[in-house]
Design an enzyme around this catalytic site. Structure first.
Site, mmCIF file in Angstrom:
data_model
loop_
_atom_site.group_PDB
_atom_site.id
_atom_site.type_symbol
_atom_site.label_atom_id
_atom_site.label_comp_id
_atom_site.label_asym_id
_atom_site.label_seq_id
_atom_site.Cartn_x
_atom_site.Cartn_y
_atom_site.Cartn_z
ATOM 1 N N ASP A 9 0.818 -1.220 0.000
ATOM 2 C CA ASP A 9 0.000 0.000 0.000
ATOM 3 C C ASP A 9 0.848 1.265 0.000
ATOM 4 O OD1 ASP A 9 -2.470 1.399 0.068
ATOM 5 O OD2 ASP A 9 -2.281 1.675 2.228
ATOM 6 N N GLN B 290 -4.949 -1.117 -7.078
ATOM 7 C CA GLN B 290 -5.584 -0.225 -6.113
ATOM 8 C C GLN B 290 -6.224 0.936 -6.847
ATOM 9 O OE1 GLN B 290 -3.824 2.890 -3.074
ATOM 10 N NE2 GLN B 290 -3.847 0.887 -2.066
ATOM 11 N N SER C 151 -6.979 5.763 -0.212
ATOM 12 C CA SER C 151 -7.212 4.499 -0.900
ATOM 13 C C SER C 151 -8.686 4.133 -0.792
ATOM 14 C CB SER C 151 -6.366 3.388 -0.276
ATOM 15 O OG SER C 151 -4.997 3.723 -0.281
#
Length: 320
Positions: free
Chosen positions: A228, A303, A252
């Site tokens: 991430d 993502q 996110s």
């Protein structure tokens, strides 16, 4: 984005690196059957962020799911949604739901909850390994400068923290990050010979600081944590880079991972390639691939995130 793998605020003389990354940042207490708790004392909010670092929630969710399956099941996919900003001043409770246990596959859904509200939810699937009888393909690793020949991201952060061309708010953010101990080494890779440097792609070598144990689960979880880091920043090289185009909000929205192998180490250099494949409507969609130094593709990840701006961005002409 120059996010680094960070434990909560402790000095490295107090604890070992593995404890900082796993026993503290990833540790879960089992409080009931299929219910796990992450203590607020171990949760981390990055400087300038709205809530708990997403990579920490991702890896704790993954770990909770892994704890609920038998050892013969190996995780192969993870699909999660960020619903609310997590509060690092409150415990985070993970509820595991056993959706299916089959001969070949097992499926779990995990909710991370605070104040009786879900802040993150994911579905994780496991597969009992089986032979593919030759049906094996992968994207090759790009030919890049090896990590030993590159400066660290902290060297770059120091330079950017003193660069008058970077907005003052970003410089202050970089200085705060430099004040914290880094739990991972990251070395940005220059563009390929065929690239101008303005393509929507970023590459870097990264490894966990220190030596982890030989348990493959530790390395899966550590890589999930790192997955991430900076996923949305790849949209910005065409506009001169993220530090010079600071969003008013960047979060996110969802995160998916596919695990292709377990025979890798997160404390050895891994090549990360993040490519933005679409940016529109204040949303950015990026694809991440991670290889070992010997060229094995071990994880793929996507993502989508929200990136809001208050002014018009301008494309920067590539250098010829």
């Amino acid at each position: 984005v120059f996010f680094e793998l960070q434990p909560p605020a402790v000095t490295m003389s107090e604890i070992q690196w593995e404890e900082a990354i796993l026993a503290r940042s990833v540790h879960l207490d089992e409080v009931d059957t299929d219910v796990f708790c992450a203590s607020k004392d171990d949760l981390w909010t990055p400087p300038g962020a709205r809530g708990i670092f997403g990579g920490q929630t991702i890896c704790q969710t993954l770990l909770a799911a892994i704890k609920s399956v038998e050892a013969q099941y190996h995780v192969h996919s993870f699909h999660g949604y960020f619903l609310l900003a997590g509060d690092s001043d409150r415990n985070l409770v993970f509820h595991v739901f056993r959706i299916r246990d089959g001969k070949s596959f097992a499926t779990r859904t995990v909710e991370a909850r605070q104040q009786n509200r879900a802040v993150f939810t994911a579905t994780i699937q496991f597969h009992v390994p089986e032979p593919s009888f030759g049906l094996e393909l992968q994207d090759p690793i790009p030919v890049v400068v090896p990590p030993d020949n590159l400066p660290s991201d902290r060297d770059i952060l120091r330079a950017m923290a003193e660069d008058d061309r970077v907005p003052p708010k970003m410089r202050d953010l970089f200085r705060k990050r430099l004040e914290q101990p880094a739990s991972a080494h990251r070395r940005p890779v220059p563009p390929l010979a065929s690239e101008t440097g303005r393509e929507p792609v970023e590459r870097f070598w990264m490894q966990v600081t220190g030596e982890l144990s030989d348990d493959p689960i530790i390395h899966l979880v550590a890589l999930a944590y790192m997955s991430d880091m900076g996923m949305l920043g790849a949209a910005y090289p065409p506009f001169g880079g993220l530090p010079r185009n600071q969003p008013s909000m960047m979060v996110s929205l969802d995160h998916s991972m596919w695990f292709h192998a377990r025979d890798f180490r997160a404390d050895s250099w891994l090549l990360f390639e993040i490519r933005c494949i679409r940016a529109a409507g204040a949303r950015v969609l990026s694809l991440l691939k991670v290889w070992t130094q010997d060229g094995q593709l071990v994880v793929s990840c996507t993502q989508e995130g929200l990136s809001r701006h208050k002014r018009q961005l301008k494309l920067v002409e590539p250098k010829l």
